[in-house]
Write a protein that holds these residues in place. Structure first.
Motif, PDB file in Angstrom:
ATOM      1  N   GLY A  46       0.822  -1.204   0.000  1.00  0.00           N
ATOM      2  CA  GLY A  46       0.000   0.000   0.000  1.00  0.00           C
ATOM      3  C   GLY A  46       0.855   1.253   0.000  1.00  0.00           C
ATOM      4  N   PRO A  47       0.250   2.410   0.271  1.00  0.00           N
ATOM      5  CA  PRO A  47       0.988   3.678   0.213  1.00  0.00           C
ATOM      6  C   PRO A  47       2.015   3.832   1.332  1.00  0.00           C
ATOM      7  N   MET A  48       1.802   3.152   2.450  1.00  0.00           N
ATOM      8  CA  MET A  48       2.756   3.189   3.554  1.00  0.00           C
ATOM      9  C   MET A  48       3.132   1.759   3.874  1.00  0.00           C
ATOM     10  N   LEU A  49       4.416   1.433   3.729  1.00  0.00           N
ATOM     11  CA  LEU A  49       4.863   0.071   4.035  1.00  0.00           C
ATOM     12  C   LEU A  49       4.918  -0.150   5.538  1.00  0.00           C
ATOM     13  N   GLY A  50       5.463   0.821   6.256  1.00  0.00           N
ATOM     14  CA  GLY A  50       5.542   0.687   7.696  1.00  0.00           C
ATOM     15  C   GLY A  50       6.804   1.286   8.255  1.00  0.00           C
ATOM     16  N   ASP A  51       7.088   0.920   9.513  1.00  0.00           N
ATOM     17  CA  ASP A  51       8.219   1.480  10.256  1.00  0.00           C
ATOM     18  C   ASP A  51       9.271   0.425  10.518  1.00  0.00           C
ATOM     19  N   ILE A  52      10.520   0.841  10.407  1.00  0.00           N
ATOM     20  CA  ILE A  52      11.664   0.044  10.838  1.00  0.00           C
ATOM     21  C   ILE A  52      12.332   0.869  11.932  1.00  0.00           C
ATOM     22  N   ILE A  53      12.569   0.248  13.088  1.00  0.00           N
ATOM     23  CA  ILE A  53      13.197   0.945  14.214  1.00  0.00           C
ATOM     24  C   ILE A  53      14.508   0.233  14.532  1.00  0.00           C
ATOM     25  N   LEU A  54      15.584   1.003  14.652  1.00  0.00           N
ATOM     26  CA  LEU A  54      16.912   0.478  14.967  1.00  0.00           C
ATOM     27  C   LEU A  54      17.376   1.003  16.322  1.00  0.00           C
ATOM     28  N   ALA A  55      18.060   0.169  17.109  1.00  0.00           N
ATOM     29  CA  ALA A  55      18.589   0.557  18.422  1.00  0.00           C
ATOM     30  C   ALA A  55      20.113   0.632  18.358  1.00  0.00           C
ATOM     31  N   ARG A  56      20.638   1.825  18.535  1.00  0.00           N
ATOM     32  CA  ARG A  56      22.067   2.087  18.332  1.00  0.00           C
ATOM     33  C   ARG A  56      22.994   1.243  19.204  1.00  0.00           C
ATOM     34  N   GLU A  57      22.802   1.234  20.525  1.00  0.00           N
ATOM     35  CA  GLU A  57      23.751   0.520  21.386  1.00  0.00           C
ATOM     36  C   GLU A  57      23.763  -0.973  21.108  1.00  0.00           C
ATOM     37  N   THR A  58      22.595  -1.550  20.896  1.00  0.00           N
ATOM     38  CA  THR A  58      22.526  -2.979  20.602  1.00  0.00           C
ATOM     39  C   THR A  58      23.241  -3.282  19.293  1.00  0.00           C
ATOM     40  N   ILE A  59      23.024  -2.449  18.297  1.00  0.00           N
ATOM     41  CA  ILE A  59      23.684  -2.655  17.002  1.00  0.00           C
ATOM     42  C   ILE A  59      25.198  -2.555  17.149  1.00  0.00           C
ATOM     43  N   GLU A  60      25.685  -1.565  17.890  1.00  0.00           N
ATOM     44  CA  GLU A  60      27.125  -1.418  18.096  1.00  0.00           C
ATOM     45  C   GLU A  60      27.695  -2.632  18.824  1.00  0.00           C
ATOM     46  N   ARG A  61      27.025  -3.073  19.875  1.00  0.00           N
ATOM     47  CA  ARG A  61      27.476  -4.223  20.652  1.00  0.00           C
ATOM     48  C   ARG A  61      27.527  -5.483  19.783  1.00  0.00           C
ATOM     49  N   GLU A  62      26.469  -5.711  19.015  1.00  0.00           N
ATOM     50  CA  GLU A  62      26.433  -6.895  18.144  1.00  0.00           C
ATOM     51  C   GLU A  62      27.515  -6.838  17.074  1.00  0.00           C
ATOM     52  N   ALA A  63      27.748  -5.665  16.511  1.00  0.00           N
ATOM     53  CA  ALA A  63      28.778  -5.527  15.474  1.00  0.00           C
ATOM     54  C   ALA A  63      30.145  -5.921  16.023  1.00  0.00           C
ATOM     55  N   VAL A  64      30.444  -5.491  17.255  1.00  0.00           N
ATOM     56  CA  VAL A  64      31.712  -5.862  17.892  1.00  0.00           C
ATOM     57  C   VAL A  64      31.762  -7.377  18.086  1.00  0.00           C
ATOM     58  N   GLU A  65      30.683  -7.953  18.629  1.00  0.00           N
ATOM     59  CA  GLU A  65      30.624  -9.395  18.860  1.00  0.00           C
ATOM     60  C   GLU A  65      30.782 -10.186  17.563  1.00  0.00           C
ATOM     61  N   LEU A  66      30.216  -9.661  16.475  1.00  0.00           N
ATOM     62  CA  LEU A  66      30.281 -10.334  15.176  1.00  0.00           C
ATOM     63  C   LEU A  66      31.566 -10.028  14.412  1.00  0.00           C
ATOM     64  N   GLY A  67      32.337  -9.057  14.892  1.00  0.00           N
ATOM     65  CA  GLY A  67      33.567  -8.671  14.224  1.00  0.00           C
ATOM     66  C   GLY A  67      33.325  -8.046  12.858  1.00  0.00           C
ATOM     67  N   LYS A  68      32.278  -7.224  12.765  1.00  0.00           N
ATOM     68  CA  LYS A  68      31.961  -6.583  11.491  1.00  0.00           C
ATOM     69  C   LYS A  68      31.749  -5.093  11.704  1.00  0.00           C
ATOM     70  N   PRO A  69      31.915  -4.292  10.661  1.00  0.00           N
ATOM     71  CA  PRO A  69      31.678  -2.857  10.800  1.00  0.00           C
ATOM     72  C   PRO A  69      30.216  -2.557  11.157  1.00  0.00           C
ATOM     73  N   VAL A  70      30.022  -1.540  11.989  1.00  0.00           N
ATOM     74  CA  VAL A  70      28.674  -1.129  12.396  1.00  0.00           C
ATOM     75  C   VAL A  70      27.817  -0.826  11.162  1.00  0.00           C
ATOM     76  N   ASP A  71      28.401  -0.149  10.173  1.00  0.00           N
ATOM     77  CA  ASP A  71      27.634   0.198   8.976  1.00  0.00           C
ATOM     78  C   ASP A  71      27.118  -1.044   8.242  1.00  0.00           C
TER      79      ASP A  71
END
Length: 171
Positions: free
Chosen positions: A95-120
């Protein structure tokens, strides 16, 4: 802001230390463009003439924990949540609005370190993951998870990013 003729992105920085919002917006635009292209070509996903909107909300862990508690009864932060504007099954017309995607910064940063990958790279993956949820893809059942993860992996590969699941079991 137009991402692709088929999708429009609305970005809101609501909480957290996101730094350069324009850089995150550019990551999201590239991720959405690749996802739209893949879904249109490989999954025969129809896209309307008028670009549907995706809202990307950038949050912190506290905000995400509140949202996760309210909507999923899980009072803890998570990396990404998706809220489709309307129910959609894979292959359905958005439809005209697909919806919302919400990202949490600290969790993403923590997971990126744990996964050994760049945050981006992790942000890009989570935008793709959230976008697929807006289109009705899910990972509750193993067969659905395998399909969704294969699509995610293919989209990320088109962006030059590695398989986020590697040798893991479906989520």
């Amino acid at each position: 802001m137009s991402v692709h003729p088929a999708v429009s992105l609305a970005l809101a920085v609501e909480a957290g230390e996101w730094g350069d919002g324009a850089a995150t917006e550019a990551l999201a635009e590239a991720a959405l463009e690749a996802a739209v292209r893949d879904l249109a070509e490989r999954e025969a996903q129809p896209f309307p003439q008028t670009p549907p909107e995706v809202s990307l909300v950038l949050a912190d862990d506290a905000m995400m924990a509140d949202i996760n508690s309210q909507w999923r009864n899980q009072p803890k932060p998570t990396n990404v949540l998706s809220f489709p504007a309307f129910p959609l099954v894979p292959g359905g017309q958005p439809g005209p609005m697909l919806g919302d995607i919400i990202l949490a910064r600290e969790t993403i940063e923590r997971e990126a370190v744990e996964l050994g990958k760049p945050v981006d790279d992790h942000i890009t993956h989570l935008v793709v993951h959230g976008f697929l949820h807006l289109f009705g893809y899910d990972h509750i059942e193993n067969s659905d998870a395998e399909r969704m993860e294969a699509i995610e992996t293919r989209i990320l590969a088109s962006l030059g990013l590695s398989d986020p699941y590697g040798d893991t079991e479906p989520v």
